[in-house]
Structure formats: C-alpha cells, structure tokens
Write a protein that holds these residues in place. Sequence first.
Motif, PDB file in Angstrom:
ATOM      1  N   LYS A  18      53.154  54.687  47.821  1.00  0.00           N
ATOM      2  CA  LYS A  18      54.515  54.643  47.282  1.00  0.00           C
ATOM      3  C   LYS A  18      54.567  53.749  46.041  1.00  0.00           C
ATOM      4  N   ARG A  19      53.867  52.564  46.158  1.00  0.00           N
ATOM      5  CA  ARG A  19      53.876  51.620  45.051  1.00  0.00           C
ATOM      6  C   ARG A  19      53.233  52.234  43.805  1.00  0.00           C
ATOM      7  N   THR A  20      52.127  52.946  43.999  1.00  0.00           N
ATOM      8  CA  THR A  20      51.437  53.591  42.872  1.00  0.00           C
ATOM      9  C   THR A  20      52.330  54.650  42.229  1.00  0.00           C
ATOM     10  N   ARG A  21      52.957  55.456  43.111  1.00  0.00           N
ATOM     11  CA  ARG A  21      53.822  56.519  42.604  1.00  0.00           C
ATOM     12  C   ARG A  21      55.039  55.929  41.891  1.00  0.00           C
ATOM     13  N   LEU A  22      55.572  54.828  42.434  1.00  0.00           N
ATOM     14  CA  LEU A  22      56.725  54.173  41.818  1.00  0.00           C
ATOM     15  C   LEU A  22      56.381  53.643  40.429  1.00  0.00           C
ATOM     16  N   GLU A  23      55.189  53.049  40.297  1.00  0.00           N
ATOM     17  CA  GLU A  23      54.750  52.545  39.000  1.00  0.00           C
ATOM     18  C   GLU A  23      54.604  53.677  37.985  1.00  0.00           C
ATOM     19  N   GLU A  24      54.051  54.808  38.465  1.00  0.00           N
ATOM     20  CA  GLU A  24      53.901  55.964  37.579  1.00  0.00           C
ATOM     21  C   GLU A  24      55.262  56.489  37.123  1.00  0.00           C
ATOM     22  N   GLU A  25      56.236  56.508  38.053  1.00  0.00           N
ATOM     23  CA  GLU A  25      57.581  56.996  37.710  1.00  0.00           C
ATOM     24  C   GLU A  25      58.261  56.059  36.716  1.00  0.00           C
ATOM     25  N   ILE A  26      58.044  54.741  36.903  1.00  0.00           N
ATOM     26  CA  ILE A  26      58.637  53.773  35.967  1.00  0.00           C
ATOM     27  C   ILE A  26      58.084  53.977  34.557  1.00  0.00           C
ATOM     28  N   VAL A  27      56.763  54.161  34.471  1.00  0.00           N
ATOM     29  CA  VAL A  27      56.130  54.420  33.170  1.00  0.00           C
ATOM     30  C   VAL A  27      56.666  55.718  32.570  1.00  0.00           C
ATOM     31  N   GLU A  28      56.788  56.754  33.424  1.00  0.00           N
ATOM     32  CA  GLU A  28      57.255  58.070  32.955  1.00  0.00           C
ATOM     33  C   GLU A  28      58.699  57.988  32.468  1.00  0.00           C
ATOM     34  N   GLN A  29      59.563  57.266  33.233  1.00  0.00           N
ATOM     35  CA  GLN A  29      60.964  57.118  32.828  1.00  0.00           C
ATOM     36  C   GLN A  29      61.083  56.327  31.534  1.00  0.00           C
ATOM     37  N   THR A  30      60.240  55.293  31.404  1.00  0.00           N
ATOM     38  CA  THR A  30      60.248  54.507  30.160  1.00  0.00           C
ATOM     39  C   THR A  30      59.874  55.376  28.965  1.00  0.00           C
ATOM     40  N   MET A  31      58.877  56.248  29.139  1.00  0.00           N
ATOM     41  CA  MET A  31      58.470  57.162  28.067  1.00  0.00           C
ATOM     42  C   MET A  31      59.588  58.140  27.723  1.00  0.00           C
ATOM     43  N   ARG A  32      60.262  58.627  28.787  1.00  0.00           N
ATOM     44  CA  ARG A  32      61.357  59.584  28.562  1.00  0.00           C
ATOM     45  C   ARG A  32      62.504  58.923  27.800  1.00  0.00           C
ATOM     46  N   ARG A  33      62.822  57.666  28.192  1.00  0.00           N
ATOM     47  CA  ARG A  33      63.892  56.962  27.490  1.00  0.00           C
ATOM     48  C   ARG A  33      63.540  56.750  26.013  1.00  0.00           C
ATOM     49  N   ARG A  34      62.287  56.405  25.751  1.00  0.00           N
ATOM     50  CA  ARG A  34      61.848  56.210  24.371  1.00  0.00           C
ATOM     51  C   ARG A  34      61.945  57.515  23.583  1.00  0.00           C
ATOM     52  N   GLN A  35      61.474  58.615  24.213  1.00  0.00           N
ATOM     53  CA  GLN A  35      61.561  59.929  23.556  1.00  0.00           C
ATOM     54  C   GLN A  35      63.015  60.310  23.294  1.00  0.00           C
ATOM     55  N   ARG A  36      63.881  59.970  24.279  1.00  0.00           N
ATOM     56  CA  ARG A  36      65.301  60.268  24.136  1.00  0.00           C
ATOM     57  C   ARG A  36      65.892  59.501  22.947  1.00  0.00           C
TER      58      ARG A  36
END
Length: 520
Positions: free
Chosen positions: A110-128
């Motif tokens: 869960k922790r690994t997946r959560l970290e990946e989602e945080i990185v992915e959301q951060t990238m999406r926000r930057r792209q946005r």
Amino acid sequence: MFVSDFRKEFYEVVQSQRVLLFVASDVDALCACKILQALFQCDHVQYTLVPVSGWQELETAFLEHKEQIKLLIKQDDDLEVPAYEDIFRDEEEDEEHSGNDSDGSEPSEKRTRLEEEIVEQTMRRRQRREWEARRRDILFDYEQYEYHGTSSAMVMFELAWMLSKDLNDMLWWAIVGLTDQWVQDKITQMKYVTDVGVLQRHVSRHNHRNEDEENTLSVDCTRISFEYDLRLVLYQHWSLHDSLCNTSYTAARFKLWSVHGQKRLQEFLADMGLPLKQVKQKFQAMDISLKENLREMIEESANKFGMKDMRVQTFSIHFGFKHKFLASDVVFATMSLMESPEKDGSGTDHFIQALDSLSRSNLDKLYHGLELAKKQLRATQQTIASCLCTNLVISQGPFLYCSLMEGTPDVMLFSRPASLSLLSKHLLKSFVCSTKNRRCKLLPLVMAAPLSVEHGTVTVVGIPPETDSSDRKNFFGRAFEKAAESTSSRMLHNHFDLSVIELKAEDRSKFLDALISLLS
C-alpha cells in the motif's frame, strides 16, 4: 461546434429543416446570403431571413429562437483557430485518479502504491499548470487581434461547387464578396491575389465559349471576365477626372488637397496627352480612339509619377452588351445603398435594397447605388482635404487622433461604421503621404464622428498602421474594452467589427487618456 466538412456537417444538416438565416450588414455577408438563397431555392429549403446590424440584434433574435438554433462555426485555417485540445480539457481522467484505493493489500505494498500515486498526482498537477499557462497564452494571442480570413461568399460558393450547383451568378457574388474585403483593406494583398487565382479558374470554367455558331452568346447573357484593370473607382460610370480626384490611391499620391497636388494632376493628364474636354466628360462619351489604349497610357504615365500599382487584378461582368460593371463598382454601390443617409426608409429597407441590387433583374437599384457611391466618395475626399488642411489629425503619442465636429459638411454620412472605417483608412493613407514625420507614418489612427446629437454619442473607430508589411491585424478591439473598463466610460461594443464602438461624447477625454496610457 467546429465544422470541418461544410457539406456534411452544415448543408446536409439544415437541408431537411426550416432555416433561420442571420445576415450581417456588410457586402460580403450579402453575397454569401445570395448564394445560400439560390441553393435553398434549388433544394426547396424553407428559410426566414433576419438582417442583424450588430450584437444586440443578434442576441435578441437568438433569444427568440434559441431552442431551435444550432451554433455552427466554420473551421478556417486562415483564422488560426486554436485546436480543441489546447482550449478544452476532459476532467474524467483526473476524477478517476482523485481518490486512493483501499483493497486490503499488505501495508508495504500500500505504501509503495501510495508513493507512486503521489508522484503521479504531482506530475499531473504540474502538467495541468503548464497546460493552463499555455492556454492563457494561446487565448491572449488569439483574442488580442482582430483579423479576417476567407470571404464568406467564397466559402458558400465552394459549398455550391461541391454540391455541383454552382452557377455564374453565384460565382459573381463570390467575386464581389472577395472584392469587398480588398476594398475595405480587410485582407492582405497576398491573400487577395491568391483568392483571385482560385476564382479565376472558376471563371474560365464557367465562361469558356468556342467561337462557332452553336456557342454564340445570346444578347442578354451574363459574362464574367478576368481583367487587369485600372485602380480607379467607378471610372466607367463617371468621368476620368472625377475618378482620379476621388480615388484614395491617386488622391493621396498626388496630394490633391493642395494647390501643388492639383498642378501635378494637370501635369499627369498632359503627360498622357488627354484633352481636358475629354477627361471631364463621361467615360462612355470619350472618343473611342482614346479609350482603346487608355489603360496602357495611364499606367505608363503613372509609373513616371511614382504610382507603380495603378492596375490591379479584378473581374468584370457584362449583362448583355450594354451593362458592364467591375466588381469594385458593385461593392461601392451596394455599400452605399446599405448605409444610405436617406431617411425615407428603415435600416431593414436599406438592407433589402442592397440585397436586391445584387440581382441582375434590379439594375435600376444598382445604378441608383452608383450615384449614392459617387456622393459618398466626393464627401470622403472633401472631408480628408478639410482634415489635412486644418491640421485636425494630431499625434497623441502612441496613435494619431482625428475628430469630426458637429456641423462639418456631410458629417452624417460618416456616422455609420463602414463609411467611417473607409474614411479613416483613406485619411490615414493621405496623412502618411503628406507628413514628413517618419514616426507618424508608423502610427495607427483613432477617429471619432458624431452619431446622435440627441443621445450625445459618437462613433469611434481604430485603424492599424499603414505600412507595406501590414498583416491587417487590428488590436483596437481589446484596447477599447480595457480603456473603457478602467475609466468606467459608457461604451457600447455593438458592431461585429470590434474596432468600432459607440461612446458617450462626455466620456471621450478620459477614454482617450486611458487609451494613451494603455498603448504607451
């Protein structure tokens, strides 16, 4: 919606329905309307025609019929319309990833997946954020200038051609629509020449005749021909002298508002060897021997006097053997009918008269329009001479400014948008030819004319600088909006041309002050 296939996505959609047709008050729109009317008549399509002179009338008509209206926007590459994905963004993907999953996995997973989602959301926000910044830049670039693409009449003619229903009359209306854009400086010379080439091919296709007995032309036929004709307004329906004096191009080059300019005109006529008696009578009454080589004579002498562009690519139409008109003749006549100062009819009556004048069955209205056009052209040159001789054109820093006072002769002729715009463009060309100040030659022009004494309003128009490399982009629409907004000036942006506004006369000084600071 964006329309890329005009036949399938526009015409085939409306073909089976009753159509509400909104038509703006300009010559190109009238020509597009005539072509559509002819197509509707071919396919038995019922329609209602509603003339609209500005945004208020369009809004009123839209609200009356909004439940039945589909908005159609033509995708035109010349207008550089932004791509859909650059302006609009689907939110479904963001919503899908907005929550965190909880599926009973091991804590470490869960922790690994959560970290990946945080990185992915951060990238999406930057792209946005990057996309929103790019969107703002694109919309700013798109909206800050006003400019024109392909003539509406040409677009409608291409539709008729795709439907295999194009006729010679439709082709002529497309030519007049394009010429209207050129006469009013809405498009560049390069764009005009390119579109003339397109129409020239259609003219050859429609007006090709073999010279034999089976293909002889009837007496009352319609013939369109491509011509490399003189850049003189209405000269075939006027005298050559009047045409030279009232054509913007020649009046500006000769500086006819001055005594020296009048002498230069006499020298020009003498250089051609044309007697004044011949030049001052109607063109149709001139000696045939003089008319035969007139174009070549004028062009040769014009080159000596520094006028290199005395001839222009255009088209003419013959109705039988008696009636011949250049495309520019029809533009001036139709425009004058539409903006007629005559008070014996409403705006709708003038619109209908102008629309009717485009039909060959109403040549009497077209000739009436030519007479009105002559009055308008005379008044234009007289007003220009008055403005230049009395130094009414003044530099306000980032732009030139000229205001017509109440009581000025023929001032009411210039209260209408198209007439005032044409006067302003001709005045700027003449001013550029007359001034010795190099900086002023590169400045745009803002011009004001009384609109209604009763309501205390003036019409204000902004004209971009007069340069050889001008791309015909006008930035005054957005500038007027910001100036009025910052000073709370009472302004009405009703005209489809955004560089034309109505302004309360008492707010004019603070509006101009704001415009100066904005453009400095």
